[in-house]
Motif scaffolding. Structure first.
Motif: not given
Length: 240
Positions: A74, A122, A46-47, A115, A44, A119
């Motif tokens: 984040n 998630q 995301q960073t 990250v 998505n 991931k």
């Protein structure tokens, strides 16, 4: 003798060339600048990102530069602590050499790892939700698996419920029995009961109508009462 100023100037020019979009000089005395480090994009897009402020000390690179996290996106507190610890380790290992590029590269790798962990978490959360949904669906079709333990619990609860029901029913029956009147109590409540039945029979008798045509005159019957075989009941049956 090490020319610290020259080494610092050369590294500064190299950093500006390597990171043209994320490098910003804040001051020249002392030399201070920021570099923004962004991870590779995860799912998505995301960073995670952190902007570091570096400041040269007088004897850099024989002494480590000063650094601080100027801003971040984040990143959790635990991640920030890990990044700062990593910078300290890398600085100690590279004393005597210009090290900003090495420090930034190490941070870049660390942010990529963060990250990847995000991931993985998630995906694990998604799989957990799918398993729960699958288990719920199976439960809807197959019900609860019966084991000795849950059967005994159900049996005990059922027997208790039945005992309470029997107790309630017995109590209601006892209460009903208490309110049921005996014949004596009924008589004492209504003194006309002793004459009501007689009166009913008298009233009924007065209203009975008899159809005389259904009966023959006794004189019209051919009866021989002296006959030893005479049986009035048998004659009646013959007429039928």
């Amino acid at each position: 003798m090490t020319d610290y100023v020259e080494e610092q100037r050369n590294e500064l020019e190299a950093m500006e060339s390597i990171y043209p979009d994320s490098f910003t000089v804040l001051s020249e005395d002392p030399t201070s600048f920021t570099i923004t480090v962004t991870s590779e994009a995860g799912d998505n897009c995301q960073t995670v990102e952190a902007t570091f402020k570096f400041t040269y000390v007088e004897k850099y690179p024989d002494e480590p530069p000063l650094w601080e996290i100027h801003s971040q996106e984040n990143l959790e507190d635990g991640d920030l602590e890990d990044v700062l610890t990593l910078l300290q380790q890398q600085a100690e290992e590279n004393l005597g050499m210009v090290m900003i590029f090495t420090l930034v590269t190490a941070v870049q790798d660390k942010l990529n790892e963060i990250v990847d962990v995000m991931k993985y978490k998630q995906e694990e959360e998604q799989q957990r939700r799918e398993r729960e949904a699958e288990e719920a669906e199976k439960g809807a079709f197959h019900g609860t698996v019966v084991t000795i333990e849950n059967f005994l619990l159900w049996k005990a609860a059922f027997e208790l419920e039945m005992a309470e029901l029997r107790k309630k029913t017995q109590k209601e029956e006892d209460q009903a029995g208490k309110h049921k009147l005996t014949g004596k109590q009924l008589f004492e409540r209504d003194h006309n009961l002793d004459t009501s039945d007689i009166q009913f029979l008298e009233d009924a008798g007065n209203n009975v109508e008899v159809d005389e045509s259904l009966f023959q005159d006794i004189e019209d019957l051919d009866l021989d009462e002296d006959d030893p075989d005479f049986d009035p009941l048998e004659m009646g049956s013959d007429d039928d």
